[in-house]
Design an enzyme around this catalytic site. Structure first.
Site, PDB file in Angstrom:
ATOM      1  N   ASP A  10       0.861  -1.185   0.000  1.00 19.03           N
ATOM      2  CA  ASP A  10       0.000   0.000   0.000  1.00 19.03           C
ATOM      3  C   ASP A  10       0.895   1.231   0.000  1.00 19.03           C
ATOM      4  O   ASP A  10       1.703   1.420   0.905  1.00 19.03           O
ATOM      5  CB  ASP A  10      -0.890  -0.059   1.259  1.00 19.03           C
ATOM      6  CG  ASP A  10      -1.966   1.014   1.231  1.00 19.03           C
ATOM      7  OD1 ASP A  10      -1.900   1.899   0.354  1.00 19.03           O
ATOM      8  OD2 ASP A  10      -2.861   0.961   2.085  1.00 19.03           O
ATOM      9  N   ASP A 104      -3.416   2.432  -5.658  1.00 18.59           N
ATOM     10  CA  ASP A 104      -2.224   2.433  -4.801  1.00 18.59           C
ATOM     11  C   ASP A 104      -2.117   1.201  -3.898  1.00 18.59           C
ATOM     12  O   ASP A 104      -1.350   1.206  -2.941  1.00 18.59           O
ATOM     13  CB  ASP A 104      -2.171   3.717  -3.961  1.00 18.59           C
ATOM     14  CG  ASP A 104      -3.355   3.835  -3.017  1.00 18.59           C
ATOM     15  OD1 ASP A 104      -4.310   3.059  -3.173  1.00 18.59           O
ATOM     16  OD2 ASP A 104      -3.322   4.697  -2.127  1.00 18.59           O
ATOM     17  N   GLU A 105      -2.886   0.170  -4.190  1.00 19.71           N
ATOM     18  CA  GLU A 105      -2.792  -1.037  -3.373  1.00 19.71           C
ATOM     19  C   GLU A 105      -2.704  -2.245  -4.295  1.00 19.71           C
ATOM     20  O   GLU A 105      -3.397  -2.298  -5.315  1.00 19.71           O
ATOM     21  CB  GLU A 105      -4.056  -1.249  -2.538  1.00 19.71           C
ATOM     22  CG  GLU A 105      -4.262  -0.306  -1.401  1.00 19.71           C
ATOM     23  CD  GLU A 105      -5.703  -0.403  -0.932  1.00 19.71           C
ATOM     24  OE1 GLU A 105      -5.917  -0.828   0.217  1.00 19.71           O
ATOM     25  OE2 GLU A 105      -6.612  -0.083  -1.716  1.00 19.71           O
TER      26      GLU A 105
END
Lengths: 407, 369
Positions: A10, A104-105
């Protein structure tokens, strides 16, 4: 199934970090990424800004109040999607089993590959280091026996963290953990659980199924499993076939001219058609969405006799719908989508004319693929080229949900 | 108007027109049929503006008249009645329908509102021709399945009837992926070549009336309509305007690899493999080698199917993919014991034939796998 080792990576303050990387003057300073519209809010903020209490969702004045020297940076989707794509390339060096969950993960199944890198923690360190060197972005990595735990571990190890929670350590981790920390338990469920006297994951895991079932229905069993740190969902490496392929755009300004509306519809139809063609899908339902300035939204769909991914056929269906209605106001947003999706069969046409059409669209797609979107486009549209700046939440770095974002 | 009609007669005649009367309520008059009760002749007429149908009806006329009556409702009423039915109208708005002690009042429309029967000119009538109904029916059966159902290229939703002055009739159906062509020398008497396209829907409707047996059909081709006369029934349908694709151009001429195979064995194998293929694109793979044909299908979500057949083939190794339904449709329409698949290469059209005959030809485009 044997125990897996799942890694959740993350990015810390992703948009802000990307901006700081792109512009060295912003590094080490409190910045907030905001939308491009006039009335906008903080989308994300750097850790320097977080120290001043700047929160996501604050408007510009509130943010300035909290941190007078904050720097506002308008969001630039193209940078983020590019970085996300590059991050995926990094992950691929460590395992082929990747689910990019959001911009973003990402989840990585490293069960079969971690020994090549010296173990899960060593592998994670190498990923962190590579991302740091390449993009100067900090990330937090959580490792666990399933995606639920790895996500939880990354959430509670932020920022710049790295932690591995092994199978036999899960119950200890969860025992005193408030239920709201669990991925998928929102404020409403938390409230209901607390009303039942269930405050921690440990308590949730021990709660009788019958009690949870009576309160939450079928979700009850699922909640109990979550409390015990169990999670059935495996990472989805292959994207499922889409149910719809659609595009919509908020127009640069509200319009009422039918010719203009049709021009935008042609553009949207082409975006939908080329994306369907690229991934080998065709649909037989075309839906037109119109939003008026007062945000009232109108949709109507029509069914086509045959599955199609031809720009012109999608467009014609859209225009047919438009012709059948009376616009009640100017138009703020237009959307075209294709559903009842099937994979294209590869059936060849008997007559030359159809084969020619197909070849023409193929050539246009190939040129646009090579030289950038809309290098070849329809003449009636080329007069109006203001692009939308919206990134869809379902955005993925690859596959059919990938949408090229243009500035 | 006042008439009496036997229940069976009314029910039968109204059943004949049910597919033609409009079900949607776009134009109310089209959901009605026209009843003409005159001493010189009584008949019913129905139309959907594409097809018009006229048939005599046996009536006892007490008072002559014409009126448009809702076709579906009157049929429903006729079905529930026991004996003879009396229909009486005092004005253009209502009819009374009586049978025994049962009585209905039905809203009607004036006969003037009913679309006028399109007349054919005397010159057109003079060029009428007679076709044997069974042969004509067979030609329709062998081609109609291949026509498109709702293609944007409107002409493909019809069948092409190409009548040559040599007396030969060619019927063609295609949906753009496969084509069926049936050619017969029927000794038709026409002064000049005629090419007409009739909608699939109207041809399927016409088929119902051809089924009756050994009668001959009289065909009159007008500028805008084709009129079929079967016994006393008149079936008129509008010609589809437009140019039918050049079917002769897509008939493969240089295919030279023949597979000879027992038709029913092939159909059974295709059906079996379709169990797996039909869930998706219906794609099947046909692999050929010396006297062997392997048909297979695979569906990643489900599994695979494979069938091996003994055939007569000497064309060398080859693999080609087809939509199984297209193959099944074509071979099911054939009659011979053995059939021929005439191939050239994997991505070129295949010609399907009955053994030893060329009057019935089917062309199927392959699929890319």
């Amino acid at each position: 199934m044997t125990s897996r080792i799942i890694l959740c990576a993350d990015m810390d303050a992703f948009f802000a970090s990307v901006e700081q990387q792109a512009n060295p003057k912003l590094r080490g300073k409190p910045i907030a990424v905001i939308g491009s519209a006039a009335r906008t809010v903080v989308v994300t903020r750097s850790y320097e800004a977080r120290a001043f209490g700047v929160k996501t969702g604050m408007n510009i004045y509130e943010a300035k109040n909290a941190c007078p020297h904050i720097i506002f940076v308008p969001g630039d989707n193209e940078k983020y999607t590019y970085t996300c794509g590059e991050l995926e390339k990094i992950y691929r060096k460590y395992t082929p089993d990747i689910e990019v969950y959001s911009i973003d993960e990402a989840f990585l199944d490293i069960t079969e590959t971690h020994h090549l890198f010296g173990g899960p923690v060593e592998l994670a360190e190498q990923i962190k280091q590579e991302i740091k060197e390449r993009f100067n972005i900090n990330c937090t990595i959580g490792i666990g026996p399933n995606i639920l735990i790895s996500k939880l571990v990354s959430d509670i190890s932020k920022p710049d963290g790295l932690r591995w929670v092994k199978d036999d350590e899960v119950s200890l981790l969860l025992e005193e953990l408030p239920v709201k920390e669990l991925w998928g338990i929102g404020p409403k469920t938390t409230e209901k659980l607390m009303a039942m006297g269930i405050n921690t994951c440990g308590a949730l895991g021990r709660a009788p199924v019958s009690l949870l079932r009576s309160r939450f229905g079928i979700m009850g069993e699922h909640l109990k499993a979550m409390g015990q740190g169990r999670c059935e969902r495996v990472i989805s490496v292959n994207e499922a076939d889409p149910k719809t392929i659609g595009h919509s755009m908020t127009l640069p300004k509200d319009i009422s001219s039918i010719r203009q509306i049709e021009a935008y519809m042609l553009q949207l139809s082409d975006m939908v058609g080329s994306r369907a063609r690229k991934h080998g899908f065709a649909g037989s339902t075309v839906r037109l969405t119109i939003r008026y300035p007062d945000f009232e939204t109108f949709t109507k769909q029509t069914h086509l006799p045959e599955h199609t991914n031809h720009t012109q056929e999608i467009y014609r269906a859209g225009v047919q719908i438009l012709d059948s209605i009376k616009l009640k106001d100017k138009v703020r947003l237009l959307g075209i989508s294709l559903s009842s999706i099937e994979r294209v069969t590869g059936q060849m046409p008997l007559f030359k004319e159809k084969a020619k059409q197909k070849a023409l669209l193929g050539a246009v797609d190939a040129i646009n693929d090579k030289y950038g979107e809309f290098k070849i486009t329809w003449a009636s549209y080329s007069a109006m080229v203001e692009r939308p700046k919206v990134i869809a939440p379902a955005w993925r770095p690859s596959g059919v949900r990938n949408i090229k974002i243009k500035k | 108007m006042k008439i009496t009609v036997q229940k069976e007669e009314l029910q039968k005649k109204l059943s004949d027109i049910q597919n033609i009367v409009e079900k949607k309520n776009t134009m109310p008059i089209l959901s009605h049929f026209l009843l003409v009760a005159e001493q010189s002749g009584s008949f019913i007429t129905a139309t959907d503006l594409e097809t018009a149908f006229k048939e005599p009806i046996a009536l006892e006329i007490s008072e002559e008249g014409r009126i448009a009556i809702p076709a579906r409702k009157l049929l429903e009423i006729a079905k529930e009645m026991d004996s003879s039915i009396t229909i009486e109208s005092a004005d253009n708005q209502w009819v009374k329908v009586k049978s025994g002690k049962s009585q209905f009042r039905l809203a009607c429309l004036a006969h003037e509102e009913f679309p006028v029967w399109p007349a054919l000119s005397d010159a057109e009538k003079a060029d009428a021709m007679t076709i044997e109904a069974p042969a004509f029916l067979e030609m329709i059966d062998k081609t109609v399945y291949a026509a498109g159902e709702a293609d944007t290229r409107y002409v493909l939703n019809g069948l092409l009837f190409h009548i040559k002055s040599s007396g030969e009739l060619t019927v063609v159906g295609t949906d753009g992926h496969r084509l069926a062509l049936c050619q017969r020398s029927l000794g038709l008497s026409t002064k000049e070549d005629k090419k007409v396209i009739l909608s699939r829907k109207s041809v399927l409707e016409l088929k119902k009336f051809l089924d009756s047996g050994e009668h001959a059909v009289k065909l009159t081709v007008g500028k805008n309509h084709a009129l079929f006369e079967i016994d006393s029934i008149q079936f008129l349908t509008r010609l589809i305007e437009g140019t039918y694709p050049n079917y002769e151009q897509v008939l493969p001429a240089d295919n030279d690899k023949d597979v000879l195979i027992n038709r029913s064995v092939l159909i059974k194998a295709l059906r079996r493999v379709s169990v797996i293929s039909r869930e998706r694109s219906n794609a099947i793979k046909v692999e050929l080698d010396k006297d062997i044909m392997v048909i297979s299908a695979s569906n990643p979500d489900m599994g695979e199917a494979k069938d091996e057949l003994t055939v007569e083939y000497a064309g060398g190794q080859m693999a080609v993919a087809f939509n199984a339904r297209y193959m099944l449709d074509a071979f099911s329409a054939m009659n011979s014991e053995k059939v021929v698949i005439r191939l050239k290469e994997a991505l070129s059209p295949a010609l399907l034939l009955e053994e030893g005959k060329t009057d019935y030809r089917c062309v199927v485009m392959p699929m890319r796998l």
